[in-house]
Design a protein around this motif. Structure first.
Motif, PDB file in Angstrom:
ATOM      1  N   HIS A 225      42.087 -77.610 -43.361  1.00 18.46           N
ATOM      2  CA  HIS A 225      41.580 -76.748 -42.289  1.00 18.46           C
ATOM      3  C   HIS A 225      42.515 -76.710 -41.080  1.00 18.46           C
ATOM      4  O   HIS A 225      42.133 -76.203 -40.028  1.00 18.46           O
ATOM      5  N   ASP A 228      42.885 -73.597 -39.032  1.00 16.08           N
ATOM      6  CA  ASP A 228      41.667 -73.097 -38.395  1.00 16.08           C
ATOM      7  C   ASP A 228      41.372 -73.778 -37.064  1.00 16.08           C
ATOM      8  O   ASP A 228      40.461 -73.366 -36.342  1.00 16.08           O
ATOM      9  N   GLU A 336      37.319 -78.607 -29.422  1.00 19.14           N
ATOM     10  CA  GLU A 336      36.821 -78.764 -30.790  1.00 19.14           C
ATOM     11  C   GLU A 336      37.021 -80.192 -31.299  1.00 19.14           C
ATOM     12  O   GLU A 336      38.109 -80.769 -31.156  1.00 19.14           O
ATOM     13  N   TRP A 338      37.005 -81.898 -34.844  1.00 22.24           N
ATOM     14  CA  TRP A 338      36.992 -81.705 -36.290  1.00 22.24           C
ATOM     15  C   TRP A 338      36.806 -83.071 -36.934  1.00 22.24           C
ATOM     16  O   TRP A 338      37.574 -84.006 -36.686  1.00 22.24           O
ATOM     17  N   THR A 357      27.498 -77.579 -33.728  1.00 22.27           N
ATOM     18  CA  THR A 357      28.233 -78.056 -34.895  1.00 22.27           C
ATOM     19  C   THR A 357      28.019 -77.116 -36.072  1.00 22.27           C
ATOM     20  O   THR A 357      26.889 -76.740 -36.380  1.00 22.27           O
ATOM     21  N   ARG A 358      29.128 -76.739 -36.692  1.00 25.20           N
ATOM     22  CA  ARG A 358      29.033 -75.913 -37.894  1.00 25.20           C
ATOM     23  C   ARG A 358      29.799 -76.590 -39.026  1.00 25.20           C
ATOM     24  O   ARG A 358      30.742 -77.358 -38.799  1.00 25.20           O
ATOM     25  N   GLN A 359      29.371 -76.292 -40.226  1.00 25.97           N
ATOM     26  CA  GLN A 359      30.003 -76.859 -41.413  1.00 25.97           C
ATOM     27  C   GLN A 359      31.164 -75.991 -41.842  1.00 25.97           C
ATOM     28  O   GLN A 359      31.017 -74.799 -42.061  1.00 25.97           O
ATOM     29  N   ALA A 360      32.351 -76.603 -41.950  1.00 25.79           N
ATOM     30  CA  ALA A 360      33.526 -75.862 -42.391  1.00 25.79           C
ATOM     31  C   ALA A 360      33.689 -75.925 -43.904  1.00 25.79           C
ATOM     32  O   ALA A 360      34.161 -74.971 -44.529  1.00 25.79           O
ATOM     33  N   SER A 361      33.310 -77.034 -44.503  1.00 29.25           N
ATOM     34  CA  SER A 361      33.339 -77.163 -45.971  1.00 29.25           C
ATOM     35  C   SER A 361      32.490 -78.354 -46.375  1.00 29.25           C
ATOM     36  O   SER A 361      32.218 -79.250 -45.566  1.00 29.25           O
ATOM     37  N   THR A 369      33.199 -80.826 -40.581  1.00 32.01           N
ATOM     38  CA  THR A 369      32.473 -80.083 -39.550  1.00 32.01           C
ATOM     39  C   THR A 369      33.374 -79.852 -38.342  1.00 32.01           C
ATOM     40  O   THR A 369      34.324 -80.621 -38.112  1.00 32.01           O
ATOM     41  N   VAL A 370      33.065 -78.826 -37.590  1.00 31.35           N
ATOM     42  CA  VAL A 370      33.725 -78.587 -36.311  1.00 31.35           C
ATOM     43  C   VAL A 370      32.634 -78.510 -35.246  1.00 31.35           C
ATOM     44  O   VAL A 370      31.677 -77.756 -35.376  1.00 31.35           O
TER      45      VAL A 370
END
Length: 373
Positions: A225, A228, A336, A338, A357-361, A369-370
């Motif tokens: 990532h 990103d 951010e 990560w 917080t969002r899930q990146a994978s 998460t980021v």
């Protein structure tokens, strides 16, 4: 209860994680000291390696050692020893000095007390150092919990010492005795080249650094990532290990400055060597710190974190909880964080305390998460 038992009962882990399931000593500390006492009546100067929170160092002083040269890989362990010595007063006052894992630690030593590390590479580096620089008559008393010991440890010590034998077990602990140094010389740190993100990257590692010269799967997952991540001028590689993440970021972004921090002396020495090997030593500042101590609040635009999930041999979230909270303190508004973590551990609620917080994978093993403050 013996006087030494009373001393051990007063030991605490602070500033390390404390809870009812975690102790500042175990039976292996007592067994190491007992086996050492059988070797000589006067302990004189003693070298202690791998003491966790002061039990071996302060126990040796209690048993009559005139002075102790101590090496602890963790800065948190060093501070726990200092705090326990201050609490105990005369037992530890002025009786020990902290040393790096280098020749000055063991030069001329005739008695070394060692808490066996779980990593064979770490034991190999320690054994080489003792066998190369200690006195010809040096005796090594290395102990641990039986469930974490293997015959590979005997064989590995045998590469650096002519004579290795085990004590009888006691309270689920055992000691390995080593003597007759072979003078093997020093083969650490070691280096391996990896193809990461389309470029070659060298990983240089001392024996005690997590993952050694390999790139652990969690770091590989987070590196996917890299493109990103926020376009910040400064980044932090928190709990950096060998510095793989921070150095990869520095290689990908030629103007970026990176602060790499870790509580482990082996990790910081490895990160500095890795940064030099990859030509980014001028932009990667590696410091041995407890988390992000000294980093101003709300100052970091980008933080990368691949947190440990063990405290010694125990699976425990305490360190990760502290690191995530410290990252939240240091993260700038809009910055951010990560993070890659073992999916079953479920760190999402901890991260959401920091910010959105969002899930990146996500895979069954790892989640990335980021978190934005």
């Amino acid at each position: 209860m013996t006087d030494r038992d009373a001393l051990f009962a007063r030991l605490r882990r602070r500033p390390d994680v404390e809870d009812a399931t975690l102790l500042a000593h175990d039976a292996s500390d007592a067994l190491i000291l007992d086996e050492a006492a059988r070797l000589r009546k006067q302990l004189g100067e003693v070298v202690v390696i791998g003491d966790r929170h002061g039990a071996l160092t302060l126990g040796a002083l209690h048993d009559g050692a005139e002075h102790v040269r101590a090496h602890q890989d963790s800065i948190v362990g060093e501070r726990a020893l200092d705090a326990n010595a201050a609490e105990l007063g005369p037992v530890g006052a002025g009786g020990f000095t902290h040393h790096r894992l280098d020749a000055s630690l063991v030069e001329g030593a005739t008695l070394v007390l060692l808490q066996l590390p779980r990593a064979l590479d770490e034991l190999d580096e320690i054994a080489e150092l003792i066998a190369t620089h200690a006195d010809e008559q040096v005796r090594v008393v290395a102990g641990g919990r039986v469930k974490h010991m293997t015959m590979s440890m005997n064989a590995l010590l045998g590469r650096s010492f002519r004579h290795v034998h085990a004590s009888r077990g006691w309270r689920k602990s055992r000691v390995l005795h080593a003597e007759g140094p072979r003078r093997p010389g020093i083969s650490w740190p070691r280096t391996r080249r990896h193809a990461l993100l389309g470029r070659q990257q060298s990983v240089v590692a001392h024996g005690g650094a997590f993952a050694g010269t390999a790139v652990d799967i969690g770091a590989q997952t987070l590196l996917a990532h890299l493109d990103d991540m926020a376009d910040a001028s400064h980044a932090i590689d928190l709990a950096c290990g060998t510095g793989v993440l921070g150095i990869a970021l520095a290689l990908a972004r030629p103007e970026l400055q990176v602060l790499a921090t870790d509580a482990s002396a082996a990790a910081i020495a490895s990160t500095r060597a890795s940064a030099n090997a990859n030509g980014v030593a001028d932009r990667v500042d590696a410091r041995q710190l407890d988390g992000l101590e000294g980093v101003p609040d709300a100052s970091a635009g980008l933080i990368l974190l691949n947190p440990p999930f063990h405290l010694g041999a125990t699976v425990h979230t305490g360190i990760a909880e502290r690191l995530i909270a410290d990252a939240g303190r240091a993260l700038a508004p809009g910055g951010e964080l990560w993070c890659v973590w073992n999916t079953p551990l479920g760190y999402r609620p901890l991260l959401e305390r920091v910010g959105e917080t969002r899930q990146a994978s996500r895979t069954p093993k790892f989640t990335v998460t980021v978190t934005t403050r």
